[in-house]
Design an enzyme around this catalytic site. Structure first.
Site, PDB file in Angstrom:
ATOM      1  N   GLU A   1       3.167  23.106 -42.600  1.00 50.77           N
ATOM      2  CA  GLU A   1       2.839  24.450 -42.616  1.00 50.77           C
ATOM      3  C   GLU A   1       1.831  25.539 -42.790  1.00 50.77           C
ATOM      4  O   GLU A   1       2.280  26.380 -42.322  1.00 50.77           O
ATOM      5  CB  GLU A   1       4.147  25.284 -41.044  1.00 50.77           C
ATOM      6  CG  GLU A   1       5.421  24.766 -41.644  1.00 50.77           C
ATOM      7  CD  GLU A   1       6.447  25.392 -41.119  1.00 50.77           C
ATOM      8  OE1 GLU A   1       6.023  25.667 -40.045  1.00 50.77           O
ATOM      9  OE2 GLU A   1       7.811  25.670 -41.654  1.00 50.77           O
TER      10      GLU A   1
ATOM     11  N   CYS B   1       4.794  19.419 -34.603  1.00 48.12           N
ATOM     12  CA  CYS B   1       6.484  19.241 -34.183  1.00 48.12           C
ATOM     13  C   CYS B   1       5.967  20.827 -33.182  1.00 48.12           C
ATOM     14  O   CYS B   1       6.772  21.781 -32.199  1.00 48.12           O
ATOM     15  CB  CYS B   1       7.120  19.469 -34.413  1.00 48.12           C
ATOM     16  SG  CYS B   1       7.380  20.171 -35.643  1.00 48.12           S
TER      17      CYS B   1
ATOM     18  N   HIS C   1       1.154  -1.553  -0.252  1.00 47.45           N
ATOM     19  CA  HIS C   1      -0.060  -0.006   0.264  1.00 47.45           C
ATOM     20  C   HIS C   1       0.781   1.661   0.116  1.00 47.45           C
ATOM     21  O   HIS C   1       0.740   2.364  -0.452  1.00 47.45           O
ATOM     22  CB  HIS C   1      -0.466   0.340   1.361  1.00 47.45           C
ATOM     23  CG  HIS C   1      -2.008   1.249   1.156  1.00 47.45           C
ATOM     24  ND1 HIS C   1      -1.349   1.770   2.181  1.00 47.45           N
ATOM     25  CD2 HIS C   1      -3.260   1.407   0.750  1.00 47.45           C
ATOM     26  CE1 HIS C   1      -3.206   2.569   1.788  1.00 47.45           C
ATOM     27  NE2 HIS C   1      -3.534   2.678   1.232  1.00 47.45           N
TER      28      HIS C   1
ATOM     29  N   GLY D   1       3.693  21.807 -38.800  1.00 45.79           N
ATOM     30  CA  GLY D   1       3.367  23.045 -37.611  1.00 45.79           C
ATOM     31  C   GLY D   1       3.399  23.654 -37.537  1.00 45.79           C
ATOM     32  O   GLY D   1       2.623  24.894 -38.414  1.00 45.79           O
TER      33      GLY D   1
HETATM   34  C1  PEP Z   1       5.610  25.649 -36.270  1.00 43.82           C
HETATM   35  O1  PEP Z   1       5.672  26.616 -37.759  1.00 43.82           O
HETATM   36  O2  PEP Z   1       4.718  24.664 -35.923  1.00 43.82           O
HETATM   37  C2  PEP Z   1       7.258  25.038 -36.309  1.00 43.82           C
HETATM   38  C3  PEP Z   1       7.536  24.177 -35.013  1.00 43.82           C
HETATM   39  O3  PEP Z   1       8.318  26.050 -36.589  1.00 43.82           O
HETATM   40  P1  PEP Z   1       8.427  26.805 -35.686  1.00 43.82           P
HETATM   41  O4  PEP Z   1       7.722  27.701 -34.632  1.00 43.82           O
HETATM   42  O5  PEP Z   1       9.832  26.666 -35.758  1.00 43.82           O
HETATM   43  O6  PEP Z   1       8.126  27.770 -36.999  1.00 43.82           O
HETATM   44 MG    MG Z   2       7.645  26.621 -38.601  1.00 45.92          MG
END
Ligand code: PEP
Ligand code: MG
Length: 749
Positions: A631, A704, A397, A652
């Site tokens: 992006e 990202c 526990h 992006g």
């Molecule tokens: C984005 O555009 O989401 C990205 C990760 O690249 P940066 O922010 O460097 O433009």
């Molecule tokens: Mg970007």
């Protein structure tokens, strides 16, 4: 509606009817693991019972009007609800379904068996919601009347004060949590225990087994200190054995009814409970189970007359990476040693609790010292800075709760309660399982939160190479975005065209390669996706010599950036320096370096750049992936066509939001007005299109941008859409992992 489900009719998808435990037992039966036979009284049966007795109308209002922080009120109301259930009359037909199933089981086993009745809550065992040890198990139940009583108790156990408290605090609506009852042949175990297919302290390369004589409840309940064996997955061998002295056990009573405590003869007390060959047999079965489920497992097992049974298996919901002791040499007086159950280092005054009446003396920051914790001690445990116990193993526990609370704990010290006094200052090093006298300097690096395993890869966004070694300790799948600009701006500082003009290309390349190498080495063999430079012209201008090479632009954000530079005659020689650095790192053996092209607008650009890369000896292949950033909306609109050119995409979301909504991402004013929002339906639609296009062509797709780091819940949407990986800031990592794990469970990934 099914009142009863047999294990062989159940799979892992049946949590809504069989609960977490029942679904797992069903799935395990299907996989061919040695599960003792049995059946489940479904959660629907429970719901029907509440409905037909009218109890549902009575109990939920009581619970919703309960202030769970008022312990007295909580206890009283929870008890009232339990009593209402226990004294209710179960409708006749429901009784008959249960009895018929028991009769069938008796026929199978050649006589009325002793069964265990276990509660199996339907919100239980979901990653992210650990209800560990919260509901009851009734052992040694035999005969129809006792079985019916045990099922009722099981239903009532959903409303212990502790369970009500947890659900309220974790935001689970009471009416959403239902309970199934698992009824299973009792194994008369000579030896039993638990097994973690990853060490609870975070090491996924090990299997940890705890074993004790008699029934396993003594191990799970932390009543005795079990043997602990550690098995290494790589070598397939046992790497450590900690043999504990066991003086008593629980077994079926000699009279046949109930369980009793029996003394263990002296010659048996200090023996290894499980022989080596059985440890290995068990660990291998654990690995088979883990690989079937795809998650590390927390399992209960038992040996009866030499035959191995697996009684329970569930995903480990809290894998902690732990804290790393920086300084290896620690000077201090060690008072005692135990098992490091929940990592961390803490100094504080001791408060010994030998009786519940002493709970109140525990204040924030104290080191709670006790024989063994129990559910009633949870409020005090929450105040404690660390917990140290006499008894218990890695799954007792104290261990489970302290991991869940994120408090360092050392269990099974044997006699800490006799070695310290109230008010003594001690330092608990729960990373190693040591308790020191006084304040001892132990430098630690805190790395993480608690993270479950996920199928969707979760990468890190990493800027500064200096941080690579630190973050590489996190259980991340790699680096999903390493912005090259950071290395240029912090360690090179010079415009690449100026380096060329000065014939100092070699130096420029070396410095860039050095930064990339540091990150690739730290994360090896996990991939590091480096994105080629994405400065805007105004930013390039800031580099040494930049003025001379950069044009004046009115809208640098929409200007000469990303891919458009690489093939333009003016910048191409500089791009080749970037490529030479990548080539250098890969040639040094760091084949985990992949690359990514930013700000792609058109397919022709990608083709041209791939041509230049080829000339520099960088060609896409099995071990060298080339991704493009998605992006600019053109990539979303034509994602399946872009997909033909590369290995994968990384969305992006920062730039994509800017361009889909026409909102300058740097505009403070528009930001304050709430116009820059990645969660906008139009942005989400663009993201869906990218994921769909990539998947249609069998390519990977990551994201990202900042969205999931800022809004971890955004990760749920990405998982639902079928994203391959998500790359986030280090501080958001643990949170995103949890959201991803939950979402995966929901979408059945
Ligand atoms: C984005 O555009 O989401 C990205 C990760 O690249 P940066 O922010 O460097 O433009
Ligand atoms: Mg970007």
């Amino acid at each position: 509606m099914k009142y009863i489900l047999w294990f062989n009719e159940i799979s892992k998808n049946d949590i809504p009817s069989a609960g977490g435990k029942g679904a797992n037992l069903g799935e395990m039966t299907q996989v061919g693991l040695p599960v003792p036979p049995g059946f489940v009284v479904t959660a629907q049966t429970y719901a029907e019972f509440l409905r037909r007795t009218g109890l549902d109308k009575l109990i939920y209002p009581i619970l919703s009007s309960t202030n769970v922080d008022n312990t007295e009120q909580l206890e009283e109301n929870a008890k009232r609800v339990r009593n209402m259930i226990l004294s209710a009359k179960v409708p006749m037909d429901i009784q008959m379904y249960i009895i018929e199933a028991y009769r069938k089981l008796s026929n199978q086993l050649g006589g009325e068996p002793f069964v265990a009745v276990r509660s199996s809550a339907t919100a239980e065992d979901l990653p992210g919601a650990s209800f560990a040890g919260q509901q009851e198990t009734y052992l040694d139940v035999k005969g129809e009347r006792d079985l019916l009583k045990a099922v009722l108790k099981c239903w009532a156990s959903l409303f212990t004060a502790r369970a009500v408290f947890y659900r309220t605090k974790q935001g689970f609506p009471h009416e959403k949590v239902k309970i199934a009852a698992v009824i299973q042949k009792m194994v008369e175990s000579e030896v039993s225990g638990v097994m973690f297919t990853a060490s609870p302290t975070g090491d996924t390369s090990k299997v940890v087994i705890e074993a004790a004589y008699g029934l396993g409840e003594v191990v799970v309940g932390g009543k005795v200190t079990p043997d602990t064996y550690v098995f290494d997955k790589k070598t397939g061998g046992i790497v450590s054995k900690h043999i504990a002295k066991q003086t008593w056990k629980l077994s079926r009573s000699k009279s046949g009814i109930g369980i009793e405590r029996y003394d263990i003869t002296e010659d048996m007390q200090q023996r290894q409970k499980l022989p080596d060959d059985k440890i290995i047999e068990l660990a291998k079965l654990g690995l088979k189970t883990e690989s079937h489920y795809g998650y590390p497992q927390d399992m209960e097992w038992a040996y009866e007359k030499g035959k191995l049974y697996i009684v329970q298996a569930r995903a480990i919901t809290t894998l902690k990476l732990g804290e790393k002791i920086k300084k290896e040499e620690v000077k201090g007086h060690i008072i005692t040693k135990g098992l490091p159950a929940s990592p961390g280092v803490v100094t504080g005054p001791v408060k010994i609790v030998l009786d519940l009446s002493e709970l109140e003396k525990v204040q924030k920051g104290d080191v709670l010292v006790t024989k063994m914790t129990n559910p009633d001690m949870v409020p005090a445990m929450k105040k404690a800075a660390a917990i140290v116990t006499d008894e218990g193993g890695m799954t007792c526990h104290a261990a489970i709760v302290s991991r869940e609370l994120g408090i360092p704990s050392v269990v099974g010290t044997g006699n800490i309660t006799e070695l310290v006094n109230d008010g003594d200052l001690v330092t608990v090093d729960a990373t190693k399982g040591l308790v020191y006298k006084g304040k001892v300097e132990i430098e630690v690096e805190s790395l993480e939160g608690e993270v479950p395993e996920t199928k969707t890869k979760v990468y890190l966004n990493l800027g500064i190479p200096d941080m690579a070694e630190k973050y590489a300790k996190l259980p991340v799948d790699g680096v999903g975005l390493m912005r090259e600009e950071f290395i240029i701006a912090t360690s090179i500082k010079k415009h690449p065209l100026k380096a060329i003009e000065e014939s100092k290309e070699g130096e420029w390349i070396d410095k860039l390669a050095e930064g990339i190498t540091r990150v690739c080495k730290a994360f090896y063999p996990r991939p590091v996706v480096m994105r080629f430079s994405d400065f805007k012209t105004n930013e390039y201008k800031g580099l040494e010599g930049g003025d001379k090479y950069e044009p004046e632009e009115d809208n640098p954000m929409l200007g000469w950036r990303g891919c458009s530079r690489y093939y333009s005659p003016k910048y191409e020689p500089a791009f080749r320096l970037e490529l030479k650095a990548v080539r250098k790192v890969r040639d040094s053996g760091l084949d985990n370096l992949w690359v990514m092209l930013p700000f792609v607008r058109k397919q022709e650009e990608v083709s041209k750049i791939l041509g230049i890369m080829k000339e520099e000896g960088l060609e896409r292949g099995d071990k060298f992936k080339v991704w493009i950033m998605a992006e600019v909306p053109s990539v979303a609109l034509l994602s399946d066509e872009f997909a033909d050119l590369v290995d994968g995409f990384s969305i992006g979301s920062n730039d994509l939001t800017q361009l889909v909504l026409g909102v300058d991402r740097d505009s403070e004013m528009l930001g304050k007005m709430g116009l820059f929002d990645e969660r906008d339906p139009a942005v989400k639609k663009a993201i869906s299109m990218i994921i769909k296009g990539a998947r249609a062509k069998g390519k990977t797709v990551s994201l990202c941008g900042q969205a999931p780091s800022n809004y971890p819940e955004f990760a749920r949407f990405l998982v639902e859409q079928g994203i391959t990986s998500i790359s986030v800031n280090p501080d958001a990592f643990a949170k995103v992992k949890r959201v991803v794990a939950e979402a995966e469970k929901e979408v059945g990934r």
